[in-house]
Design an enzyme around this catalytic site. Structure first.
Site, PDB file in Angstrom:
ATOM      1  N   GLY A  10      -7.780  -7.139 -27.436  1.00  0.00           N
ATOM      2  CA  GLY A  10      -6.496  -6.624 -26.969  1.00  0.00           C
ATOM      3  C   GLY A  10      -5.772  -5.874 -28.078  1.00  0.00           C
ATOM      4  O   GLY A  10      -6.217  -5.847 -29.227  1.00  0.00           O
ATOM      5  N   LEU A  12      -2.848  -6.400 -29.638  1.00  0.00           N
ATOM      6  CA  LEU A  12      -2.388  -7.231 -30.755  1.00  0.00           C
ATOM      7  C   LEU A  12      -3.554  -7.964 -31.415  1.00  0.00           C
ATOM      8  O   LEU A  12      -3.651  -8.028 -32.643  1.00  0.00           O
ATOM      9  CB  LEU A  12      -1.339  -8.249 -30.246  1.00  0.00           C
ATOM     10  CG  LEU A  12      -0.835  -9.248 -31.279  1.00  0.00           C
ATOM     11  CD1 LEU A  12      -0.106  -8.533 -32.431  1.00  0.00           C
ATOM     12  CD2 LEU A  12       0.093 -10.277 -30.629  1.00  0.00           C
ATOM     13  N   ASP A  35     -13.944 -17.063 -20.531  1.00  0.00           N
ATOM     14  CA  ASP A  35     -12.795 -16.923 -19.645  1.00  0.00           C
ATOM     15  C   ASP A  35     -11.915 -18.158 -19.875  1.00  0.00           C
ATOM     16  O   ASP A  35     -12.329 -19.281 -19.566  1.00  0.00           O
ATOM     17  CB  ASP A  35     -13.310 -16.857 -18.191  1.00  0.00           C
ATOM     18  CG  ASP A  35     -12.173 -16.746 -17.201  1.00  0.00           C
ATOM     19  OD1 ASP A  35     -10.996 -16.885 -17.600  1.00  0.00           O
ATOM     20  OD2 ASP A  35     -12.472 -16.534 -16.007  1.00  0.00           O
ATOM     21  N   ILE A  36     -10.722 -17.935 -20.400  1.00  0.00           N
ATOM     22  CA  ILE A  36      -9.878 -19.087 -20.769  1.00  0.00           C
ATOM     23  C   ILE A  36      -9.380 -19.882 -19.559  1.00  0.00           C
ATOM     24  O   ILE A  36      -8.816 -20.956 -19.728  1.00  0.00           O
ATOM     25  CB  ILE A  36      -8.668 -18.678 -21.653  1.00  0.00           C
ATOM     26  CG1 ILE A  36      -7.763 -17.672 -20.932  1.00  0.00           C
ATOM     27  CG2 ILE A  36      -9.139 -18.156 -23.011  1.00  0.00           C
ATOM     28  CD1 ILE A  36      -6.380 -17.524 -21.560  1.00  0.00           C
ATOM     29  N   ALA A  59      -3.853 -12.776 -22.502  1.00  0.00           N
ATOM     30  CA  ALA A  59      -2.902 -12.924 -21.398  1.00  0.00           C
ATOM     31  C   ALA A  59      -3.179 -11.888 -20.322  1.00  0.00           C
ATOM     32  O   ALA A  59      -3.844 -10.883 -20.574  1.00  0.00           O
ATOM     33  CB  ALA A  59      -1.468 -12.739 -21.919  1.00  0.00           C
ATOM     34  N   ASP A 101       9.702 -11.502 -24.636  1.00  0.00           N
ATOM     35  CA  ASP A 101      11.131 -11.335 -24.310  1.00  0.00           C
ATOM     36  C   ASP A 101      11.375 -11.526 -22.812  1.00  0.00           C
ATOM     37  O   ASP A 101      12.500 -11.775 -22.387  1.00  0.00           O
ATOM     38  CB  ASP A 101      11.589  -9.924 -24.732  1.00  0.00           C
ATOM     39  CG  ASP A 101      10.708  -8.822 -24.156  1.00  0.00           C
ATOM     40  OD1 ASP A 101       9.476  -8.993 -24.142  1.00  0.00           O
ATOM     41  OD2 ASP A 101      11.239  -7.781 -23.715  1.00  0.00           O
ATOM     42  N   TYR A 124       5.376 -12.254 -14.297  1.00  0.00           N
ATOM     43  CA  TYR A 124       4.795 -12.281 -15.646  1.00  0.00           C
ATOM     44  C   TYR A 124       5.621 -13.203 -16.550  1.00  0.00           C
ATOM     45  O   TYR A 124       5.085 -14.081 -17.229  1.00  0.00           O
ATOM     46  CB  TYR A 124       4.753 -10.854 -16.201  1.00  0.00           C
ATOM     47  CG  TYR A 124       4.447 -10.755 -17.676  1.00  0.00           C
ATOM     48  CD1 TYR A 124       3.150 -10.907 -18.152  1.00  0.00           C
ATOM     49  CD2 TYR A 124       5.461 -10.502 -18.605  1.00  0.00           C
ATOM     50  CE1 TYR A 124       2.875 -10.805 -19.513  1.00  0.00           C
ATOM     51  CE2 TYR A 124       5.195 -10.403 -19.960  1.00  0.00           C
ATOM     52  CZ  TYR A 124       3.898 -10.557 -20.406  1.00  0.00           C
ATOM     53  OH  TYR A 124       3.628 -10.467 -21.754  1.00  0.00           O
ATOM     54  N   LYS A 128       4.410 -16.655 -18.340  1.00  0.00           N
ATOM     55  CA  LYS A 128       4.412 -16.809 -19.804  1.00  0.00           C
ATOM     56  C   LYS A 128       5.263 -18.022 -20.199  1.00  0.00           C
ATOM     57  O   LYS A 128       4.921 -18.756 -21.131  1.00  0.00           O
ATOM     58  CB  LYS A 128       4.958 -15.546 -20.493  1.00  0.00           C
ATOM     59  CG  LYS A 128       4.066 -14.322 -20.405  1.00  0.00           C
ATOM     60  CD  LYS A 128       2.747 -14.469 -21.149  1.00  0.00           C
ATOM     61  CE  LYS A 128       2.880 -14.457 -22.643  1.00  0.00           C
ATOM     62  NZ  LYS A 128       1.554 -14.511 -23.325  1.00  0.00           N
ATOM     63  N   TRP A 149       8.133  -5.367 -26.543  1.00  0.00           N
ATOM     64  CA  TRP A 149       7.868  -3.918 -26.536  1.00  0.00           C
ATOM     65  C   TRP A 149       6.782  -3.538 -27.547  1.00  0.00           C
ATOM     66  O   TRP A 149       6.986  -2.670 -28.409  1.00  0.00           O
ATOM     67  CB  TRP A 149       9.159  -3.161 -26.844  1.00  0.00           C
ATOM     68  CG  TRP A 149      10.247  -3.275 -25.823  1.00  0.00           C
ATOM     69  CD1 TRP A 149      10.429  -4.270 -24.892  1.00  0.00           C
ATOM     70  CD2 TRP A 149      11.347  -2.362 -25.631  1.00  0.00           C
ATOM     71  NE1 TRP A 149      11.552  -4.027 -24.155  1.00  0.00           N
ATOM     72  CE2 TRP A 149      12.144  -2.871 -24.579  1.00  0.00           C
ATOM     73  CE3 TRP A 149      11.737  -1.187 -26.255  1.00  0.00           C
ATOM     74  CZ2 TRP A 149      13.295  -2.240 -24.128  1.00  0.00           C
ATOM     75  CZ3 TRP A 149      12.898  -0.544 -25.808  1.00  0.00           C
ATOM     76  CH2 TRP A 149      13.649  -1.067 -24.756  1.00  0.00           C
TER      77      TRP A 149
HETATM   78  N1  LIG Z   1       2.411  -5.623 -24.710  1.00  0.00           N
HETATM   79  C1  LIG Z   1       3.688  -6.003 -24.878  1.00  0.00           C
HETATM   80  O1  LIG Z   1       4.610  -5.178 -24.856  1.00  0.00           O
HETATM   81  C2  LIG Z   1       4.017  -7.456 -25.080  1.00  0.00           C
HETATM   82  C3  LIG Z   1       5.367  -7.831 -25.250  1.00  0.00           C
HETATM   83  C4  LIG Z   1       5.650  -9.178 -25.478  1.00  0.00           C
HETATM   84  C5  LIG Z   1       4.648 -10.120 -25.528  1.00  0.00           C
HETATM   85  N2  LIG Z   1       3.359  -9.744 -25.337  1.00  0.00           N
HETATM   86  C6  LIG Z   1       2.304 -10.750 -25.426  1.00  0.00           C
HETATM   87  O2  LIG Z   1       1.502 -10.435 -26.562  1.00  0.00           O
HETATM   88  C7  LIG Z   1       0.140 -10.810 -26.327  1.00  0.00           C
HETATM   89  C8  LIG Z   1      -0.773  -9.637 -26.629  1.00  0.00           C
HETATM   90  O3  LIG Z   1      -0.420  -8.555 -25.789  1.00  0.00           O
HETATM   91  P1  LIG Z   1      -1.296  -7.218 -25.759  1.00  0.00           P
HETATM   92  O4  LIG Z   1      -0.403  -6.150 -25.262  1.00  0.00           O
HETATM   93  O5  LIG Z   1      -2.042  -7.086 -27.034  1.00  0.00           O
HETATM   94  O6  LIG Z   1      -2.302  -7.574 -24.592  1.00  0.00           O
HETATM   95  P2  LIG Z   1      -3.646  -6.817 -24.098  1.00  0.00           P
HETATM   96  O7  LIG Z   1      -3.903  -5.613 -24.916  1.00  0.00           O
HETATM   97  O8  LIG Z   1      -3.514  -6.674 -22.612  1.00  0.00           O
HETATM   98  O9  LIG Z   1      -4.753  -7.900 -24.445  1.00  0.00           O
HETATM   99  C9  LIG Z   1      -4.812  -9.108 -23.767  1.00  0.00           C
HETATM  100  C10 LIG Z   1      -6.229  -9.611 -23.840  1.00  0.00           C
HETATM  101  O10 LIG Z   1      -6.290 -10.817 -23.075  1.00  0.00           O
HETATM  102  C11 LIG Z   1      -7.616 -10.967 -22.676  1.00  0.00           C
HETATM  103  N3  LIG Z   1      -7.719 -11.771 -21.460  1.00  0.00           N
HETATM  104  C12 LIG Z   1      -7.121 -11.549 -20.281  1.00  0.00           C
HETATM  105  N4  LIG Z   1      -7.517 -12.473 -19.386  1.00  0.00           N
HETATM  106  C13 LIG Z   1      -8.387 -13.297 -20.035  1.00  0.00           C
HETATM  107  C14 LIG Z   1      -9.146 -14.426 -19.654  1.00  0.00           C
HETATM  108  N5  LIG Z   1      -9.084 -14.930 -18.407  1.00  0.00           N
HETATM  109  N6  LIG Z   1      -9.960 -15.019 -20.581  1.00  0.00           N
HETATM  110  C15 LIG Z   1     -10.029 -14.517 -21.828  1.00  0.00           C
HETATM  111  N7  LIG Z   1      -9.338 -13.442 -22.263  1.00  0.00           N
HETATM  112  C16 LIG Z   1      -8.537 -12.840 -21.366  1.00  0.00           C
HETATM  113  C17 LIG Z   1      -8.153  -9.567 -22.414  1.00  0.00           C
HETATM  114  O11 LIG Z   1      -9.470  -9.619 -22.871  1.00  0.00           O
HETATM  115  P3  LIG Z   1     -10.627  -8.559 -22.460  1.00  0.00           P
HETATM  116  O12 LIG Z   1     -10.124  -7.257 -22.982  1.00  0.00           O
HETATM  117  O13 LIG Z   1     -11.796  -9.079 -23.188  1.00  0.00           O
HETATM  118  O14 LIG Z   1     -10.698  -8.603 -20.971  1.00  0.00           O
HETATM  119  C18 LIG Z   1      -7.260  -8.657 -23.250  1.00  0.00           C
HETATM  120  O15 LIG Z   1      -7.970  -8.032 -24.304  1.00  0.00           O
HETATM  121  C19 LIG Z   1       0.083 -11.319 -24.897  1.00  0.00           C
HETATM  122  O16 LIG Z   1       0.119 -12.724 -24.910  1.00  0.00           O
HETATM  123  C20 LIG Z   1       1.339 -10.774 -24.243  1.00  0.00           C
HETATM  124  O17 LIG Z   1       1.789 -11.610 -23.201  1.00  0.00           O
HETATM  125  C21 LIG Z   1       3.009  -8.434 -25.124  1.00  0.00           C
END
Ligand SMILES: NC(=O)c1ccc[n+]([C@@H]2O[C@H](COP(=O)([O-])OP(=O)(O)OC[C@H]3O[C@@H](n4cnc5c(N)ncnc54)[C@H](OP(=O)(O)O)[C@@H]3O)[C@@H](O)[C@H]2O)c1
Length: 282
Positions: A10, A12, A35-36, A59, A101, A124, A128, A149
């Protein structure tokens, strides 16, 4: 330390992997490996990996799709997190859970403190928050890190979307009534590296400093930094954009516990955005 990262493909997760690599022994889990939502396999996998700490970034992050796919959102974000929490508790290692947030409703007029009342306004955010609740009730050693963000080199994000739109269109409509702190995933990863160096467990807000609206951010990127001449930005309300999931109007997070514990505050979002843009345009 042996650090196990969920969601390592992902946006992050990839930056955490890269930034932690010089100091720690890293292994990553993506959804192909595990798969978690599979409780038994998740617990076995984590136990067999024998980590010193787990950073849980995986997530279901498509906020609008969560509104239509409620069960899967809760399966991944709530139950998946519960499975990670059970495993970490059984082997007595700390977990870092990345939260959002979106656990707040955004009706407060000033920044949210870590102890403020949560009240998510979309699926969502609720899923969370359930993840947070499982972490708190199952784990004895945890960090809950609420951020906002996010943008980074390895995933879909607002900055990339507006850069793409600016190539295809002369006029772009952007929401001006949601404010928050854009946060660079590399800066967040550096901050997590510092956070896990001690055992000051608890709930933290971590974002870049200062805040803006999505409209301000688009202006900063396209007009102030890139100086694009032929683009017109139109400020619109969230209601005009009419997306499936409601978003909090105020996403500003006070970094109270980061400051109180003496950890480094992140730099201003503008500085970080410029660094990010330079990685494309230099
Ligand atoms: N993006 C934002 O603006 C934002 C803001 C606040 C908080 N967050 C939090 O920050 C964290 C990282 O966000 P991100 O934007 O980096 O997310 P992301 O790019 O969507 O990456 C999330 C990863 O979760 C993995 N995933 C999803 N379902 C899964 C499952 N069932 N089993 C195992 N892995 C699974 C996916 O893996 P695969 O690619 O291998 O499928 C994906 O790579 C998340 O917890 C999110 O809630 C994000």
């Amino acid at each position: 330390m042996r650090v196990l990262i969920t969601g390592c493909n992902g946006m992050l997760g990839k930056d955490i992997e890269e930034i932690f690599n010089s100091k720690h022994n890293i292994s990553g889990i993506n959804s192909n490996i595990l798969d978690i939502t599979d409780r038994g396999r998740t617990i076995n996998y984590i136990k067999n990996s024998n980590p010193d700490i787990v950073i849980h970034t995986a997530a279901y992050t498509d906020v609008d799709r969560c509104e239509m796919d409620i069960e899967n959102a809760f399966k991944v974000n709530a139950l998946g997190t519960r499975n990670i929490a059970i495993a970490c508790n059984e082997i007595n290692v700390p977990v870092v859970y990345i939260s959002s947030d979106y656990v707040y409703d955004g009706y407060k007029s000033t920044p949210y403190y870590e102890y403020d009342l949560t009240n998510p306004i979309n699926v969502y955010g609720r899923s969370k928050l359930e993840g947070e609740n499982f972490i708190k009730s199952i784990c004895s050693k945890f960090f809950i890190v609420r951020t906002s963000w996010l943008y980074g080199q390895n995933g879909k994000n607002f900055i990339n979307s507006i850069l793409k739109m600016a190539k295809d269109k002369n006029e772009i409509s952007i929401v001006f009534d949601q404010v928050g702190s854009p946060t660079y995933t590399r800066d967040l990863a550096e901050s997590l590296l510092e956070l896990i160096s001690a055992s000051d467990y608890g709930t933290y807000h971590i974002t870049n400093e200062d805040y803006c609206s999505w409209y301000d951010l688009a202006r900063f990127v396209l007009l102030d930094y890139l100086k694009l001449k032929n683009i017109k930005l139109e400020p619109i309300t969230s209601e005009q954009l009419d997306r499936p999931a409601a978003r909090p109007k105020n996403s500003r997070l006070e970094k109270f516990y980061l400051r109180l514990n003496g950890y480094t505050q992140l730099r201003s979002y503008k500085e970080a955005v410029v660094d990010y843009l330079r990685s494309f345009y230099l």
